[in-house]
Design an enzyme around this catalytic site. Structure first.
Site, PDB file in Angstrom:
ATOM      1  N   GLY A  18       0.807  -1.212   0.000  1.00 43.97           N
ATOM      2  CA  GLY A  18       0.000   0.000   0.000  1.00 43.97           C
ATOM      3  C   GLY A  18       0.836   1.255   0.000  1.00 43.97           C
ATOM      4  N   ARG A  77      -1.494   1.188  -5.178  1.00 44.91           N
ATOM      5  CA  ARG A  77      -1.689   2.239  -6.172  1.00 44.91           C
ATOM      6  C   ARG A  77      -0.384   2.767  -6.762  1.00 44.91           C
ATOM      7  NH1 ARG A  77      -4.724   6.107  -2.400  1.00 44.91           N
ATOM      8  NH2 ARG A  77      -4.948   4.152  -1.280  1.00 44.91           N
ATOM      9  N   CYS A  90     -25.777  16.251  -8.246  1.00 46.78           N
ATOM     10  CA  CYS A  90     -26.680  16.965  -7.341  1.00 46.78           C
ATOM     11  C   CYS A  90     -26.323  16.646  -5.891  1.00 46.78           C
ATOM     12  CB  CYS A  90     -28.122  16.570  -7.651  1.00 46.78           C
ATOM     13  SG  CYS A  90     -29.351  17.631  -6.867  1.00 46.78           S
TER      14      CYS A  90
END
Length: 467
Positions: free
Chosen positions: A277, A322, A394
């Protein structure tokens, strides 16, 4: 350099309308190389170019918004981790971003692959990724997913519960299969990251606790099971980790557990997965370690712990997360509206609304993750203004970039690029507000490939069984 909490400035005690680390750029047209993939530069017209191709032309051809992956950068980062950690096994995180083409890149660069769902496993197998280089994660794997992995011959299943062990035993008994497993443990390390992506403390859903003895019980159960081969243990302290301090504690506790298991059973298990990680730079405040630095520090930690427990160094695996695909990707948007609002104390903020939002990057809304952005379609000589890039959905929390300085002449029709968007953007995208998900293009040496096409309204209607 001090790192801002991954949850962002919203959790900091600051009196200014922008986070303390954010500074007005001397040159708003400059690109911080720490944030962008290797093949990104501005062209003579001021527009960003990736792999020799203009982002403005790509948006004209493929529409807006879209994701871009710099293939050369991806391959360079994959090779960098592979070489720095050799002969350790490096597992690419399928959950960060996975397509069939990405699985091929991972295979070609000699990495292993982590999957955590039947869909990710099916994607890998569909392009012939060898199952002996696949590991399967997940805290609640279904019987169908376990059967899929066992039938394919996946090299290792990372076991997460007693229920899962029972399912594996039953499937092996019914079908004559053999299972190779690692036991996922929680070593009780508090990683310095956001609560939602810290995974080694006790009060969370993953793994077996070392502290209360659950890990040892699970290990012994797998060890004595006739159809299960226990390979070792797996530890993962979290994501977006910038240093190796937490790994030192995790290695100490996992190596002690391996020693205790050997003392109890007479068997020295051959494998240890330390997770990973590793963090990446989302903003100028982030300073991730290089693969060489991470490798050097982790090797020293493991060797010291092995000597301390009078054990051989096991086969080590790491999971960069990542750190491979994240920096290789960017998201591109078109500005739709620009609005200036007054803040307390006479300050102002410019709200720049783009044609994407929380449906294509949920991380800022989910845990206030920080990103950066630049004007991508041109350069500007105007002064910069404190801006907030927001989406079209929204929701008041539909924010893509909380705080960034953009040129004051930002206007509808301009293009915005958000770096470090390769991981967990498209992978976590949704159809909120019935919004079709953007395409993903890969760019390399002047050529473009479509990894995932743009969704259409017809795609959305195809799932609706009403009349």
């Amino acid at each position: 350099m001090t790192h801002m909490h991954v949850a962002g400035a919203i959790h900091a005690d600051v009196s200014t309308p922008s986070p303390q680390w954010l500074h007005r750029p001397v040159d708003p047209n400059a690109l911080d190389p720490a944030l962008w993939s290797c093949c990104v530069a501005r062209g003579d017209d001021g527009a960003l170019r990736v792999g020799g191709l203009s982002v403005a032309e790509l948006l004209a051809d493929y529409g807006s918004p879209l994701y871009l992956i710099d293939e050369r950068d991806f391959r360079n980062r994959a090779a960098g981790f592979r070489d720095a950690f050799d002969p350790w096994h490096v597992y690419y995180a399928g959950k960060a971003f996975l397509t069939r083409m990405v699985a091929r890149w991972v295979d070609q660069e000699g990495l292993f692959l982590d999957v955590c769902s039947g869909g990710e496993l099916a994607t890998a197998l569909s392009v012939g990724f060898h199952p002996e280089r696949i590991g399967m994660h997940g805290n609640n794997k279904s019987t169908e997913e376990l059967a899929m992995a066992l039938e394919a011959g996946v090299a290792r299943i990372i076991v997460d519960s007693m229920d899962e062990i029972a399912r594996i035993e039953q499937l092996c008994h019914d079908h004559g299969w053999k299972a190779s497993v690692l036991i996922r443990v929680t070593p009780g390390v508090e990683a310095h990251t956001h609560e939602y992506i810290a995974t080694a403390h006790e009060d969370q859903k993953f793994g077996f606790s070392i502290t209360n003895g659950a890990a040892m019980v699970a290990m012994v159960r797998c060890h004595v099971a006739s159809d299960i081969e226990l390979l070792g243990i797996h530890s993962h302290i979290g994501s977006q980790i910038f240093d190796t301090g937490g790994f030192e504690v995790a290695a100490r506790r996992t190596m002690k557990l391996l020693r205790q298991f050997k003392e109890a059973t007479g068997t020295e298990l051959p494998e240890l997965d330390l997770g990973g990680g590793f963090g990446i730079a989302y903003t100028s405040n982030d300073s991730p370690a290089t693969p060489d630095t991470l490798s050097r520090n982790l090797r020293e930690i493991v060797e010291i712990e092995a000597r301390g427990h009078a054990m051989k160094v096991p086969q080590i695996s790491i999971e960069p997360g990542r750190a491979i695909v994240g920096p290789s990707g960017m998201a591109l948007y078109t500005v739709g509206t620009v609005k200036t609002v007054d803040l307390e104390g006479g300050a102002q903020r410019v709200y720049v609304s783009v044609d994407g939002g929380m449906s294509d990057n949920i991380r800022p809304a989910l845990y206030a993750a920080e990103y950066s952005a630049v004007l991508a379609s041109r350069t500007s000589q105007e002064d910069t203004v404190l801006s907030r890039i927001v989406g079209k959905h929204c929701e008041g929390g539909d924010i893509l970039v909380h705080d960034v300085f953009l040129p004051s002449d930002i206007a509808p029709g301009d293009l915005i690029a958000v770096p470090a968007s390769g991981a967990y953007s498209r992978a976590m995208a949704s159809n909120y507000n019935h919004t079709p998900r953007p395409p993903v293009l890969s760019v390399a040496d002047g050529a473009v490939s479509v990894l995932l096409r743009r969704e259409t309204f017809d795609d959305l209607m195809a799932l609706d069984m009403g009349e």
